[in-house]
Scaffold this motif. Structure first.
Motif, short mmCIF file in Angstrom:
data_model
loop_
_atom_site.label_atom_id
_atom_site.label_comp_id
_atom_site.label_asym_id
_atom_site.label_seq_id
_atom_site.Cartn_x
_atom_site.Cartn_y
_atom_site.Cartn_z
N ASN A 64 0.77 -1.10 0.02
CA ASN A 64 0.02 -0.01 -0.06
C ASN A 64 0.65 1.25 0.01
O ASN A 64 0.40 2.18 -0.68
CB ASN A 64 -0.87 -0.07 1.01
N THR A 65 1.92 1.00 0.54
CA THR A 65 2.88 2.34 0.86
C THR A 65 3.84 2.87 -0.44
O THR A 65 3.99 4.09 -0.61
CB THR A 65 3.82 2.13 2.07
N VAL A 66 4.18 1.58 -1.02
CA VAL A 66 5.25 2.00 -2.05
C VAL A 66 4.82 2.89 -3.18
O VAL A 66 5.32 3.75 -3.71
CB VAL A 66 5.81 0.57 -2.72
N CYS A 119 -4.61 -5.10 -4.46
CA CYS A 119 -5.39 -4.03 -4.09
C CYS A 119 -4.86 -2.97 -3.37
O CYS A 119 -5.47 -2.02 -3.41
CB CYS A 119 -6.83 -4.76 -3.58
N ALA A 120 -4.08 -3.17 -2.43
CA ALA A 120 -3.56 -2.34 -1.71
C ALA A 120 -2.74 -1.34 -2.51
O ALA A 120 -2.50 -0.19 -2.17
CB ALA A 120 -2.64 -2.94 -0.64
N ASN A 355 6.91 16.78 1.29
CA ASN A 355 6.84 16.59 2.73
C ASN A 355 6.38 15.01 3.09
O ASN A 355 6.76 14.48 3.78
CB ASN A 355 5.83 17.61 3.32
N HIS A 356 5.25 14.86 2.00
CA HIS A 356 4.50 13.39 2.20
C HIS A 356 5.68 12.37 2.02
O HIS A 356 5.51 11.35 2.49
CB HIS A 356 3.46 13.23 1.45
N VAL A 357 6.51 12.52 0.79
CA VAL A 357 7.54 11.55 0.69
C VAL A 357 8.54 11.38 1.62
O VAL A 357 8.76 10.36 1.97
CB VAL A 357 8.10 11.74 -0.90
N ILE A 363 8.68 3.86 5.51
CA ILE A 363 7.69 2.99 6.02
C ILE A 363 7.65 1.70 5.48
O ILE A 363 7.59 0.84 6.16
CB ILE A 363 6.35 3.95 5.66
N PRO A 364 7.89 1.44 4.22
CA PRO A 364 8.20 0.01 3.49
C PRO A 364 9.35 -0.72 4.23
O PRO A 364 9.19 -1.80 4.63
CB PRO A 364 8.50 0.32 2.16
N GLY A 365 10.48 0.03 4.51
CA GLY A 365 11.65 -0.59 5.16
C GLY A 365 11.15 -0.91 6.57
O GLY A 365 11.49 -1.89 7.23
#
Length: 410
Positions: A64-66, A119-120, A355-357, A363-365
């Protein structure tokens, strides 16, 4: 000047609620929140229900995050070039389609970690375009002196729904399974999309430098603001530790040490009650040193992680969740107000995207690291490490001089 801006200028500066377009924006948030409040509980136990543990849930959350990370900068460029209301319309439709697919997979018993992860990915891609566009909506609808009030009001209905939504979601999942909660979330995304399309906000005038040129200009603006990049750098650690602990390990600890979906629903409900209380605080309190407020209040999210890690009684976990919610909502409203007051409308989408990036890049790591560490450490030990990371990052950010310089505009 657009029709909405002319309407806004003609109204006395009393309340954003006097502006019809803002009320439509508010309603869209309320509708979407009724589904989104139950979705995290449903998604977590959909993964657990098909036999997954920390590793499976970590894979889904990473999937979902990547896409969000990959597409966020493009979302920021488009938010500064195109109609933000149209971007929000398409983004909500995409997120709704993703949730509908997960609900169908779970209902038919064909859900697997891979299928849910696909789906994520779609949901994460939609979020990449929603976030930068949403940041710049309030500046188009209300005067600058009403921005904090508008930002707080946008969060009132959503936070109010979140107080009982997770609790209801926990009981729905317990008695009927997660498919119904996920399906309702899909419906609310579609309704919100139609409401947001009705805003009909025009885009900004393109710079003529192309996408790469716009990104270079946005990066220069981001790098020149030390208050922005330092808060983002601290957020890299804080957000990763919070989500890895709360989203990934929280449901697992609730399942093993408490009463499963019901207790986790109560924790999320308590957290949402704190968010609602924090919104009320923002409606009544207008601090001058907004950056300092952001740094201090956001650090409170370490408390429920520490409580879960120490395996305190559920009542203490609920109390810390309320305190964390109050601090986080004050931080979110203050940060949105800072961005909208300190950054021009024409570059708000790109700087918000940077900022969001920055806040999400780890997060994935973090998810994968927790999934690997869970083979050697207990979930409780990892939660305590996550709490410590949040505390250290917040203290480091509090040492930046510009944190004390940025004050409320107007």
């Amino acid at each position: 000047m657009t029709a909405d801006q002319r309407e806004r200028a003609a109204l006395p500066a009393e309340s954003p609620l006097r502006i019809p377009a803002f009320r439509r924006f508010l309603l869209a948030h309320l509708v979407s929140a009724t589904g989104s409040a139950m979705a995290p509980v449903a998604l977590a136990f959909a993964v657990i229900g098909q036999g997954g543990g920390a590793r499976s849930l970590g894979i889904v959350l990473t999937a979902n995050t990547v896409p969000t990370l990959v597409l966020l900068l493009m979302g920021g460029v488009l938010a500064d070039r195109m109609s933000r209301s149209r971007i929000l319309f398409l983004g909500n439709l995409g997120a709704g389609a993703a949730q509908a697919a997960v609900a169908l997979l779970v209902a038919t018993g064909t859900a697997t970690t891979f299928a849910i992860s696909v789906c994520a990915c779609l949901s994460g891609a939609s979020a990449a375009f929603i976030a930068p566009a949403a940041q710049g909506i309030a500046t188009r609808l209300v005067p600058m002196e009403q921005l904090q009030q508008a930002n707080a009001l946008v969060r009132v209905p959503g936070n109010a729904v979140k107080v009982i939504g997770p609790v209801i979601g926990g009981f729905v999942v317990s008695f009927t399974g997660p498919a119904w909660a996920l399906g309702w979330d899909a419906v609310t995304f579609a309704v919100a999309a139609l409401l947001l399309l009705g805003l009909r906000l025009a885009g900004s005038v393109p710079s003529g430098d192309g996408v790469v040129g716009d990104l270079r200009t946005g990066w220069a603006g981001f790098r020149s603001r030390s208050w922005l990049w330092s808060y983002t750098a601290a957020g890299t650690a804080v957000v990763a530790a919070w989500l890895a602990g709360y989203q990934l390990l929280g449901p697992l600890v609730a399942d093993h040490s408490y009463s499963g979906a019901r207790s986790w629903g109560l924790v999320q409900g308590a957290f949402a009650a704190g968010l609602l209380a924090g919104t009320v605080v923002c409606l009544l309190w207008k601090p001058q040193r907004l950056m300092l407020v952001c740094v201090v209040t956001s650090s409170g999210i370490m408390l429920p992680l520490a409580a879960l890690g120490l395996e305190l009684p559920l009542i203490w976990v609920l109390v810390t969740a309320v305190v964390a919610g109050i601090g986080l909502d004050v931080s979110i409203v203050s940060w949105s107000t800072i961005m909208q007051q300190q950054v021009s409308d024409g570059e708000l989408g790109r700087l918000s995207a940077f900022n969001h990036v920055g806040e999400r890049i780890a997060i994935p790591g973090a998810y994968l690291l927790v999934a690997v560490a869970s083979a050697h450490w207990s979930s409780r030990q990892i939660l305590l490490v996550c709490a410590a990371v949040i505390l250290v990052a917040s203290l480091a950010n509090a040492c930046v001089r510009d944190v004390y310089r940025i004050r409320r505009a107007g």
